[in-house]
Design a protein around this motif. Structure first.
Motif, PDB file in Angstrom:
ATOM      1  N   ASP A  90      20.702  14.462 -12.424  1.00 31.71           N
ATOM      2  CA  ASP A  90      21.434  15.727 -12.387  1.00 31.71           C
ATOM      3  C   ASP A  90      20.489  16.893 -12.675  1.00 31.71           C
ATOM      4  O   ASP A  90      19.379  16.716 -13.186  1.00 31.71           O
ATOM      5  CB  ASP A  90      22.556  15.685 -13.433  1.00 31.71           C
ATOM      6  N   SER A  91      20.943  18.095 -12.349  1.00 29.45           N
ATOM      7  CA  SER A  91      20.158  19.294 -12.631  1.00 29.45           C
ATOM      8  C   SER A  91      20.078  19.524 -14.139  1.00 29.45           C
ATOM      9  O   SER A  91      20.919  19.052 -14.904  1.00 29.45           O
ATOM     10  CB  SER A  91      20.793  20.513 -11.960  1.00 29.45           C
ATOM     11  N   THR A  95      16.710  16.760 -18.026  1.00 32.07           N
ATOM     12  CA  THR A  95      16.577  15.709 -17.018  1.00 32.07           C
ATOM     13  C   THR A  95      15.313  15.922 -16.179  1.00 32.07           C
ATOM     14  O   THR A  95      14.608  14.964 -15.855  1.00 32.07           O
ATOM     15  CB  THR A  95      17.808  15.676 -16.105  1.00 32.07           C
ATOM     16  N   THR A 100      19.896  13.700  -5.965  1.00 36.36           N
ATOM     17  CA  THR A 100      20.024  14.818  -6.896  1.00 36.36           C
ATOM     18  C   THR A 100      20.766  15.967  -6.241  1.00 36.36           C
ATOM     19  O   THR A 100      20.819  16.061  -5.009  1.00 36.36           O
ATOM     20  CB  THR A 100      18.639  15.292  -7.392  1.00 36.36           C
ATOM     21  N   ASN A 101      21.334  16.810  -7.069  1.00 36.26           N
ATOM     22  CA  ASN A 101      21.973  18.043  -6.601  1.00 36.26           C
ATOM     23  C   ASN A 101      21.119  19.259  -6.937  1.00 36.26           C
ATOM     24  O   ASN A 101      21.571  20.390  -6.834  1.00 36.26           O
ATOM     25  CB  ASN A 101      23.357  18.199  -7.229  1.00 36.26           C
ATOM     26  N   SER A 102      19.877  19.019  -7.340  1.00 39.61           N
ATOM     27  CA  SER A 102      18.993  20.077  -7.838  1.00 39.61           C
ATOM     28  C   SER A 102      17.773  20.247  -6.936  1.00 39.61           C
ATOM     29  O   SER A 102      17.032  19.279  -6.697  1.00 39.61           O
ATOM     30  CB  SER A 102      18.531  19.741  -9.258  1.00 39.61           C
ATOM     31  N   SER A 120      22.491  24.407  -8.993  1.00 43.73           N
ATOM     32  CA  SER A 120      22.654  23.097  -8.370  1.00 43.73           C
ATOM     33  C   SER A 120      23.767  23.163  -7.332  1.00 43.73           C
ATOM     34  O   SER A 120      24.544  24.117  -7.296  1.00 43.73           O
ATOM     35  CB  SER A 120      22.987  22.045  -9.427  1.00 43.73           C
ATOM     36  N   GLN A 164      27.310  21.904  -5.821  1.00 43.36           N
ATOM     37  CA  GLN A 164      28.564  21.410  -6.349  1.00 43.36           C
ATOM     38  C   GLN A 164      29.577  21.305  -5.197  1.00 43.36           C
ATOM     39  O   GLN A 164      29.249  21.603  -4.050  1.00 43.36           O
ATOM     40  CB  GLN A 164      29.106  22.354  -7.432  1.00 43.36           C
ATOM     41  N   LEU A 205      22.767   6.899 -13.791  1.00 44.54           N
ATOM     42  CA  LEU A 205      22.883   8.349 -13.745  1.00 44.54           C
ATOM     43  C   LEU A 205      22.186   8.920 -14.972  1.00 44.54           C
ATOM     44  O   LEU A 205      22.458   8.494 -16.102  1.00 44.54           O
ATOM     45  CB  LEU A 205      24.352   8.786 -13.748  1.00 44.54           C
ATOM     46  N   ILE A 245      21.866  12.430 -16.904  1.00 46.98           N
ATOM     47  CA  ILE A 245      22.585  13.702 -16.921  1.00 46.98           C
ATOM     48  C   ILE A 245      22.441  14.360 -18.287  1.00 46.98           C
ATOM     49  O   ILE A 245      22.378  13.667 -19.323  1.00 46.98           O
ATOM     50  CB  ILE A 245      24.075  13.476 -16.571  1.00 46.98           C
ATOM     51  N   SER A 255      30.033  16.046 -11.835  1.00 42.95           N
ATOM     52  CA  SER A 255      29.508  15.203 -12.915  1.00 42.95           C
ATOM     53  C   SER A 255      30.362  13.951 -13.081  1.00 42.95           C
ATOM     54  O   SER A 255      29.847  12.848 -13.309  1.00 42.95           O
ATOM     55  CB  SER A 255      29.469  15.986 -14.231  1.00 42.95           C
ATOM     56  N   MET A 257      29.611  11.589 -10.260  1.00 44.05           N
ATOM     57  CA  MET A 257      28.327  10.943 -10.532  1.00 44.05           C
ATOM     58  C   MET A 257      28.514   9.746 -11.457  1.00 44.05           C
ATOM     59  O   MET A 257      27.940   8.675 -11.243  1.00 44.05           O
ATOM     60  CB  MET A 257      27.358  11.939 -11.172  1.00 44.05           C
TER      61      MET A 257
END
Length: 264
Positions: A99-100, A104, A121-123, A152, A154, A170, A172, A193, A196
């Motif tokens: 995760d962003s 992390t 990843t979302n980052s 990030s 969403q 995961l 996070i 989240s 995830m």
């Protein structure tokens, strides 16, 4: 050569911010002849290292009271300790979500020795760091709607992308840990989240001890969705007992390493 140039650019940016007090992303892109995405990634990493503070459209030097505060360096060491402990739980060929977040992302440079990783990843920051690794993993991006608050992606598209795969782990972060409820956040966008956590067999929360016990209105992940919590050794014993009573594996990584041994 590219990685060496990247480090040289980041050192130059840090020196420029310290000298000038404030710089803009636009100015830095022109000065270093690179993209805004690259500069924003540089600023995020420099902020993680405690060298500057990001602001909208650029960055500023640390306020004098923060620069003089002896605990600032210790916070950085805590993140590094948490990152090391979390990275040790990752095995070759694992399929993971990262995760962003600054905690992390501190783990990414430690993954260069891992082989055969598949990382979603979302980052953009995490993705950029992953591409610089010697053993570059297979990289998956969630896509979705860009959220400037968390920097990030969403939204429903990101959630659909996650549900198309299954993952071993995961990793996070959290804005806070409510000892009764679970992880909490200032951001109202908590849907991704939770997705995830649904698609990962092990949920590993990475958070500094100073955030544990912090009450924030928005519940992100309840305790029954969390398998492992990695923090630093500054966590009080009563908090340790309460977390372990939830059935969560607790890892308190020592923040102070033998620096003299590392210099030899």
């Amino acid at each position: 050569m590219t990685k060496r140039n990247t480090q040289q650019r980041r050192h130059a940016i840090a020196a420029l911010v310290q000298e000038r007090g404030e710089v803009s992303v636009e100015e830095l892109t022109q000065r270093f002849a690179t993209s805004e995405v690259t500069i924003r990634k540089d600023l995020a990493l420099l902020e993680t290292g405690g060298l500057l503070l990001r602001r909208y459209g650029g960055a500023v030097s640390l306020p004098s009271e923060m620069a003089a505060e002896p605990d600032v360096g210790q916070v950085s060491k805590r993140k590094q300790a948490i990152a090391r402990a979390a990275a040790e739980r990752l095995r070759d060929h694992n399929r993971v979500i990262i995760d962003s977040g600054t905690t992390t992302s501190a783990m990414i440079p430690l993954l260069g020795g891992k082989r055969g990783l598949v990382v979603m990843t979302n980052s953009l920051n995490v993705a950029g760091q992953l591409r610089e690794l010697e053993n570059e993993p297979i990289l998956l991006m969630t896509g979705g709607t860009w959220d400037p608050h968390s920097e990030s992606f969403q939204g429903q598209i990101a959630e659909q992308a996650l549900r198309s795969y299954d993952f071993d782990q995961l990793f996070i972060g959290a804005d806070g840990i409510d000892l009764e409820r679970g992880t909490t956040t200032f951001n109202e966008l908590v849907g991704l989240s939770r997705v995830m956590a649904e698609v990962a067999r092990e949920v590993i929360v990475m958070v500094e001890s100073e955030k544990i016990g912090r009450r924030i209105p928005n519940l992100e992940l309840p305790w029954d969705k969390i398998h492992t919590l990695v923090t630093d050794d500054g966590l009080a014993q009563d908090a340790r007992d309460k977390i372990q009573a939830k059935g969560v594996t607790l890892i308190c990584a020592p923040a102070v390493q033998d620096s003299s041994a590392r210099r030899k």
